[in-house]
Design a protein around this motif. Structure first.
Motif, short mmCIF file in Angstrom:
data_model
loop_
_atom_site.label_atom_id
_atom_site.label_comp_id
_atom_site.label_asym_id
_atom_site.label_seq_id
_atom_site.Cartn_x
_atom_site.Cartn_y
_atom_site.Cartn_z
N LEU A 36 40.31 5.23 3.54
CA LEU A 36 41.16 6.42 3.57
C LEU A 36 40.70 7.37 4.67
CD1 LEU A 36 41.41 7.12 -0.28
CD2 LEU A 36 43.02 5.87 1.17
N PHE A 37 41.62 7.77 5.54
CA PHE A 37 41.28 8.71 6.60
C PHE A 37 42.03 10.03 6.40
CE2 PHE A 37 44.85 6.27 8.28
CZ PHE A 37 45.68 7.24 8.86
N GLU A 38 41.42 11.13 6.83
CA GLU A 38 41.97 12.46 6.63
C GLU A 38 42.81 12.90 7.84
OE1 GLU A 38 40.77 15.28 4.04
OE2 GLU A 38 41.04 13.39 2.99
N ASP A 39 43.73 13.81 7.58
CA ASP A 39 44.52 14.47 8.61
C ASP A 39 44.21 15.96 8.52
OD1 ASP A 39 46.93 16.08 9.50
OD2 ASP A 39 47.58 14.10 10.17
N VAL A 40 43.68 16.55 9.58
CA VAL A 40 43.21 17.94 9.56
C VAL A 40 44.35 18.90 9.21
CG1 VAL A 40 42.24 19.81 10.93
CG2 VAL A 40 41.34 17.50 11.17
N ALA A 41 45.53 18.68 9.78
CA ALA A 41 46.66 19.58 9.52
C ALA A 41 47.10 19.51 8.07
CB ALA A 41 47.82 19.24 10.44
N LEU A 42 47.12 18.30 7.51
CA LEU A 42 47.50 18.17 6.11
C LEU A 42 46.47 18.81 5.19
CD1 LEU A 42 48.97 14.55 5.83
CD2 LEU A 42 50.19 16.72 5.69
N LYS A 43 45.20 18.66 5.52
CA LYS A 43 44.14 19.29 4.71
C LYS A 43 44.31 20.81 4.70
CE LYS A 43 39.15 19.01 3.91
NZ LYS A 43 38.91 20.41 3.54
N GLN A 44 44.70 21.37 5.85
CA GLN A 44 44.93 22.81 5.91
C GLN A 44 46.17 23.19 5.10
OE1 GLN A 44 45.25 24.39 9.88
NE2 GLN A 44 45.55 26.49 9.18
N ALA A 45 47.22 22.39 5.20
CA ALA A 45 48.46 22.69 4.49
C ALA A 45 48.29 22.62 2.98
CB ALA A 45 49.57 21.74 4.93
N LEU A 46 47.33 21.83 2.52
CA LEU A 46 47.12 21.64 1.08
C LEU A 46 46.12 22.63 0.49
CD1 LEU A 46 47.19 17.76 1.14
CD2 LEU A 46 48.83 19.22 -0.05
N GLN A 47 45.70 23.61 1.28
CA GLN A 47 44.87 24.68 0.75
C GLN A 47 45.69 25.53 -0.24
OE1 GLN A 47 41.90 26.65 3.47
NE2 GLN A 47 43.28 25.79 5.03
N PRO A 48 45.01 26.21 -1.19
CA PRO A 48 43.57 26.34 -1.35
C PRO A 48 42.90 25.18 -2.09
CG PRO A 48 44.67 27.61 -3.04
CD PRO A 48 45.75 27.05 -2.16
N LEU A 49 43.68 24.18 -2.51
CA LEU A 49 43.12 23.09 -3.30
C LEU A 49 42.14 22.23 -2.50
CD1 LEU A 49 46.37 21.99 -5.17
CD2 LEU A 49 44.61 23.58 -5.94
N THR A 50 42.26 22.25 -1.17
CA THR A 50 41.36 21.45 -0.33
C THR A 50 40.29 22.28 0.36
OG1 THR A 50 43.04 21.64 1.41
CG2 THR A 50 43.04 19.61 0.10
N GLN A 51 40.07 23.50 -0.09
CA GLN A 51 39.01 24.32 0.52
C GLN A 51 37.63 23.78 0.18
OE1 GLN A 51 40.21 28.25 -0.88
NE2 GLN A 51 40.99 28.75 1.16
N HIS A 52 37.48 23.18 -0.99
CA HIS A 52 36.19 22.64 -1.41
C HIS A 52 36.21 21.13 -1.60
CE1 HIS A 52 33.27 25.84 -1.93
NE2 HIS A 52 34.17 26.62 -2.49
N ARG A 53 37.30 20.47 -1.20
CA ARG A 53 37.37 19.02 -1.41
C ARG A 53 38.26 18.40 -0.35
NH1 ARG A 53 39.81 21.48 -5.40
NH2 ARG A 53 38.20 21.00 -6.92
N SER A 54 38.14 17.11 -0.20
CA SER A 54 39.01 16.38 0.71
C SER A 54 40.36 16.17 0.04
CB SER A 54 38.39 15.02 1.06
OG SER A 54 38.34 14.19 -0.10
N VAL A 55 41.35 15.75 0.84
CA VAL A 55 42.66 15.44 0.28
C VAL A 55 42.55 14.31 -0.74
CG1 VAL A 55 44.98 14.60 0.81
CG2 VAL A 55 43.86 16.26 2.33
N ALA A 56 41.71 13.34 -0.45
CA ALA A 56 41.55 12.19 -1.34
C ALA A 56 40.98 12.57 -2.70
CB ALA A 56 40.64 11.14 -0.69
N GLU A 57 40.34 13.73 -2.79
CA GLU A 57 39.73 14.16 -4.05
C GLU A 57 40.65 15.02 -4.91
OE1 GLU A 57 35.02 14.50 -3.00
OE2 GLU A 57 36.37 15.90 -1.96
N LEU A 58 41.90 15.21 -4.48
CA LEU A 58 42.87 15.94 -5.28
C LEU A 58 43.21 15.14 -6.54
CD1 LEU A 58 45.28 17.18 -2.47
CD2 LEU A 58 43.62 18.56 -3.73
N TRP A 59 43.49 15.87 -7.64
CA TRP A 59 43.77 15.23 -8.92
C TRP A 59 45.26 15.22 -9.22
CZ3 TRP A 59 40.33 13.54 -12.96
CH2 TRP A 59 39.00 13.49 -12.57
N VAL A 60 45.73 14.13 -9.83
CA VAL A 60 47.09 14.01 -10.33
C VAL A 60 47.08 12.88 -11.36
CG1 VAL A 60 47.83 12.40 -8.53
CG2 VAL A 60 49.54 13.82 -9.71
N GLY A 61 47.91 12.99 -12.38
CA GLY A 61 47.87 11.97 -13.43
C GLY A 61 46.56 12.01 -14.18
N THR A 62 45.87 10.88 -14.25
CA THR A 62 44.62 10.80 -15.02
C THR A 62 43.37 10.74 -14.15
OG1 THR A 62 44.70 8.38 -15.13
CG2 THR A 62 45.81 9.59 -16.90
#
Length: 359
Positions: free
Chosen positions: A7-33
């Motif tokens: 899994l590779f990150e995209d800097v712009a997407l990580k910024q757009a997904l703030q504040p949830l990605t301020q302390h974690r990568s996009v891959a570490e976001l939670w959904v479902g279980t």
């Protein structure tokens, strides 16, 4: 899907997904279980070991796995110029719009899909509880469920390891309460809700995701919302999730640095990590709160609250950094977790990024 995935990150997407990605990568976001990264069947930590590289914001749905299995060698899937996945050299672009996250609220859009796909019932004996459609309910052997009603007639319910469901709790599926989560007496957990590991919740929660180790332990309503880790919503904290005129909700966008029309009518709050609210705090529809905020309010505070904001609205001011750091450490210890070695550095980066907004 049997391919080894990196899994590779995209800097712009990580910024757009703030504040949830301020302390974690996009891959570490939670959904479902679980987190996004844990849903990939065979994941490697080095691109050189991978058979296929996938953008971390791509949603690991069954339909996604099927398309990735069909990707030819030395080709890549692209959408609007963005590489979503590539195999081998990835030199041959193929236009293929895989589902991927671009905004925080989209986690809620896919919440029901993941819950339904990931929960398999074990038809538990009801004991002193009432179970509706028990065949769609899973309860871990170590979980405690007392004097509660669980209704899985419209979606499955997952009660994980060491979860404590106190008396009078009402749960409508699809819903998941993960390892070590607790409900207070009389809690109402409505559909499409995930209560993350180590969370303690009460009151009424609808179509929301709680990341690990956060609390909303007392009465108050929260709907169509996402709460980061180590946050605590005080008693009678309430969040609106619908405008009075029923128009689509706008959310502050960290990439645009301006409000963005979501096109969605029901959006509550997007709350970062290490956020605390005082007793009786009211939050408006479409409120975004950055990480490391300590706030309270009699009226409705602004719909965007920058990280490291402190005080009772309208007298919000910058949260003293050392006090914010001490508070974060205290919440981590309260949840019996280890303080990350990079916590201070991560907080300093967030502080600098949001300085202009606090001023």
């Amino acid at each position: 899907m049997q391919l080894k995935v990196y899994l590779f990150e995209d800097v712009a997407l990580k910024q757009a997904l703030q504040p949830l990605t301020q302390h974690r990568s996009v891959a570490e976001l939670w959904v479902g279980t679980s987190s996004l990264e844990s849903k990939w069947p065979t994941r490697v930590s080095n691109a050189d070991q991978a058979e296929i590289e996938v953008l971390s914001a791509v949603l690991p749905l069954a339909s996604t796995f099927a398309l990735l299995d069909q990707l030819p060698q030395d080709s890549c899937y692209v959408s609007a110029g963005r590489i979503l996945a590539k195999k081998g050299k990835g030199t041959l672009p193929i236009e293929q719009p895989l589902p991927f996250l671009q905004h925080p609220e989209e986690l809620l859009t896919y919440q029901a899909d993941f819950l339904r796909a990931e929960i398999n019932g074990n038809n538990p004996a009801p004991g002193n509880n009432t179970f509706i459609s028990a065949e769609h309910i899973y309860i871990h052997p170590t979980a405690q469920v007392q004097g509660s009603i669980l209704d899985a007639s419209h979606g499955p319910i997952y009660i994980g390891e060491d979860v404590n469901i106190q008396i009078g709790t009402l749960i409508q599926g699809p819903a998941a309460l993960l390892k070590g989560a607790t409900t207070n007496m009389g809690a109402k957990i409505r559909p499409n809700t995930t209560i993350g590991p180590g969370c303690k919740v009460g009151g009424e929660i609808n179509h929301s995701i709680f990341f690990p180790f956060s609390n909303k332990a007392h009465d108050g309503y929260l709907g169509n919302s996402i709460v980061g880790s180590f946050s605590n919503l005080g008693a009678l904290t309430n969040g609106s999730n619908l405008r009075n005129d029923i128009l689509p909700v706008s959310l502050y966008d960290y990439l645009l640095k301006a409000p963005r029309n979501t096109g969605i009518k029901s959006v509550g709050q997007i709350i970062g990590d290490y956020v605390t609210t005082g007793v009786g705090t009211n939050l408006n529809t479409g409120t975004v709160i950055g990480s490391h905020c300590n706030l309270s309010s009699i009226g409705f505070p602004p719909r965007y609250i920058p990280s490291f904001s402190y005080g009772e609205y309208p007298a919000l001011r910058a949260f003293d950094f050392e006090k914010a750091f001490a508070s974060a450490c205290a919440w981590i210890k309260l949840k019996n977790q280890e303080i990350p070695e990079n916590l201070r550095q991560s907080m300093e980066e967030i502080w600098k990024a949001d300085t202009s907004f606090r001023n």
